[in-house]
Design a protein around this motif. Structure first.
Motif, PDB file in Angstrom:
ATOM      1  N   ARG A 181      80.777  49.639  81.053  1.00  0.00           N
ATOM      2  CA  ARG A 181      79.253  49.963  81.391  1.00  0.00           C
ATOM      3  C   ARG A 181      78.610  49.555  82.381  1.00  0.00           C
ATOM      4  N   ARG A 193      77.246  51.884  85.321  1.00  0.00           N
ATOM      5  CA  ARG A 193      75.836  51.588  85.887  1.00  0.00           C
ATOM      6  C   ARG A 193      75.747  51.593  87.298  1.00  0.00           C
ATOM      7  N   MET A 245      68.983  44.055  85.670  1.00  0.00           N
ATOM      8  CA  MET A 245      68.624  44.793  84.466  1.00  0.00           C
ATOM      9  C   MET A 245      69.386  45.181  83.073  1.00  0.00           C
ATOM     10  N   ARG A 283      70.666  42.059  81.419  1.00  0.00           N
ATOM     11  CA  ARG A 283      69.945  41.454  80.504  1.00  0.00           C
ATOM     12  C   ARG A 283      69.634  42.471  79.353  1.00  0.00           C
ATOM     13  N   ASP A 284      69.030  43.627  79.908  1.00  0.00           N
ATOM     14  CA  ASP A 284      68.533  44.304  78.523  1.00  0.00           C
ATOM     15  C   ASP A 284      69.519  45.357  77.954  1.00  0.00           C
ATOM     16  N   ILE A 285      70.686  45.480  78.619  1.00  0.00           N
ATOM     17  CA  ILE A 285      71.709  46.119  77.741  1.00  0.00           C
ATOM     18  C   ILE A 285      72.533  45.705  77.155  1.00  0.00           C
ATOM     19  N   GLY A 311      72.497  42.027  77.135  1.00  0.00           N
ATOM     20  CA  GLY A 311      72.052  40.740  76.314  1.00  0.00           C
ATOM     21  C   GLY A 311      72.703  39.438  77.058  1.00  0.00           C
ATOM     22  N   TYR A 312      73.093  39.270  78.271  1.00  0.00           N
ATOM     23  CA  TYR A 312      73.433  38.185  78.722  1.00  0.00           C
ATOM     24  C   TYR A 312      72.243  37.028  78.967  1.00  0.00           C
ATOM     25  N   SER A 313      72.672  35.993  78.768  1.00  0.00           N
ATOM     26  CA  SER A 313      71.506  34.777  79.146  1.00  0.00           C
ATOM     27  C   SER A 313      71.344  34.570  80.706  1.00  0.00           C
TER      28      SER A 313
END
Lengths: 166, 184
Positions: A15, A19, A119, A122-124, A126-128
């Motif tokens: 992914r 991206r 983005m 984080r948003d897809i 979900g990493y810190s």
């Protein structure tokens, strides 16, 4: 070891490469290259603290190498993202055909490189923030600034498109 | 914990400002995946739905098979490379071997000559014998010197004769130069 620690992250790698590259074929190639790299260096795998972040970093580097070697116009990744639908469609990809999904996809694709990467992570995925710093080799401040710009840019443009039909 | 749209709105504001934690973002995600989202939050809902769809994008099932095959293939290539390295190592080892053998022979030669030197040193155990032998040797040298001296005295005769001749020549030259000076 290889199959239990590395193969499970393959979709995340795919992914991320997708991206960055906007082409699923190229993204597959990148994931394969990452695995070959990991396999050849599997003796040193024990010493790597965060295997997943390490793999993500290699994925990013290889993807960026591919982008550089393409030597095409900067607008191409956006155009290529239109081609995704030509691949065999899973139910999820069918949902992607939704007009709004396509618009958002284009908005994200047109973001500057760093913003797009942050983005996505984080948003897809979900990493810190710490993990994102490690993957992208950026400091915390840069990560947050890029995320802030990405989220707000997508938000503003999306509202504009929906309000004025641009 | 179900949240009303007002709380979600507040959380969303935090989200745009990058002040939400991963847990907050998870709450937003599950809220927007629900069915009844008020109109004012529709835009955000679309964005969160997009993230959800993208998160499920995956490789086809035969990817594992393909990747393992290509990984094994490169491993075979790596083995070929290691063979090349092996021959390289063998060459280096052969070089070292040649130097080592040469070194061994040189050392042997050195040791032999040392042994010979020792053998000469140890010929005489009795000092008297040694003295006799030394005297003999010196006598031999002395005799040779004697012969050489008689030979050398003959050469000396020649030298003296040469000196006498050259001495005369000098005197004649002097006389000639005296005459010249008187003429001037």
């Amino acid at each position: 070891m290889f199959e239990s620690r590395v193969l499970p992250v393959k979709n995340k790698l795919f992914r991320f490469a997708f991206r960055l590259l906007g082409s699923s074929e190229e993204a597959k190639d990148v994931v394969q290259e990452v695995f070959i790299k990991v396999w050849n260096g599997r003796d040193q795998m024990e010493s790597i603290e965060n295997m997943e972040a390490w793999c993500m970093r290699i994925t990013r580097n290889l993807s960026l190498d591919k982008i550089r070697s393409r030597q095409r116009k900067a607008t191409d990744p956006i155009e290529e993202s239109f081609d995704i639908q030509n691949d065999t469609q899973t139910p999820y990809e069918a949902a992607e055909n939704n007009e709004n999904m396509q618009r958002i996809n284009q908005l994200i694709a047109s973001l500057p490189e760093k913003q797009r990467q942050v983005m996505h992570l984080r948003d897809i995925e979900g990493y810190s923030y710490n993990e994102i710093c490690e993957i992208l080799e950026l400091d915390m401040n840069q990560v947050k600034v890029n995320l802030f710009r990405a989220r707000n840019s997508v938000r503003e443009k999306f509202i504009k498109i929906n309000a004025y039909g641009l | 914990m179900p949240m009303d749209s007002k709380e979600i709105g507040q959380l969303l504001e935090k989200y745009w400002n990058c002040e939400t934690t991963l847990e907050d973002e998870q709450i937003l995600r599950s809220y927007f995946n629900g069915s009844d989202v008020p109109d004012q939050l529709k835009d955000a809902a679309e964005l969160f739905r997009f993230f959800e769809v993208e998160r499920k994008r995956s490789l086809d099932t035969n990817f594992d098979h393909t990747v393992m095959r290509s990984v094994k293939k490169t491993e075979r290539q790596a083995k070929v490379v290691s063979m090349v390295q092996w021959t390289r190592m063998a060459r280096i080892a052969a070089g070292i071997g040649v130097v080592a053998i040469a070194g061994y022979f040189v050392r042997n030669e050195v040791m032999k000559s040392k042994d010979q030197a020792k053998a000469i040193e140890d010929t005489f155990t009795d000092p008297k014998d040694a003295l006799e032998e030394t005297k003999k040797a010196l006598m031999m040298i002395s005799k040779s010197f004697g012969k050489a001296k008689t030979g050398a005295s003959k050469i000396n005769m020649f030298n003296e004769a040469e000196k006498k001749i050259s001495g005369k020549d000098d005197k004649e030259n002097d006389k000639a130069s005296d005459k010249d000076s008187k003429n001037i």
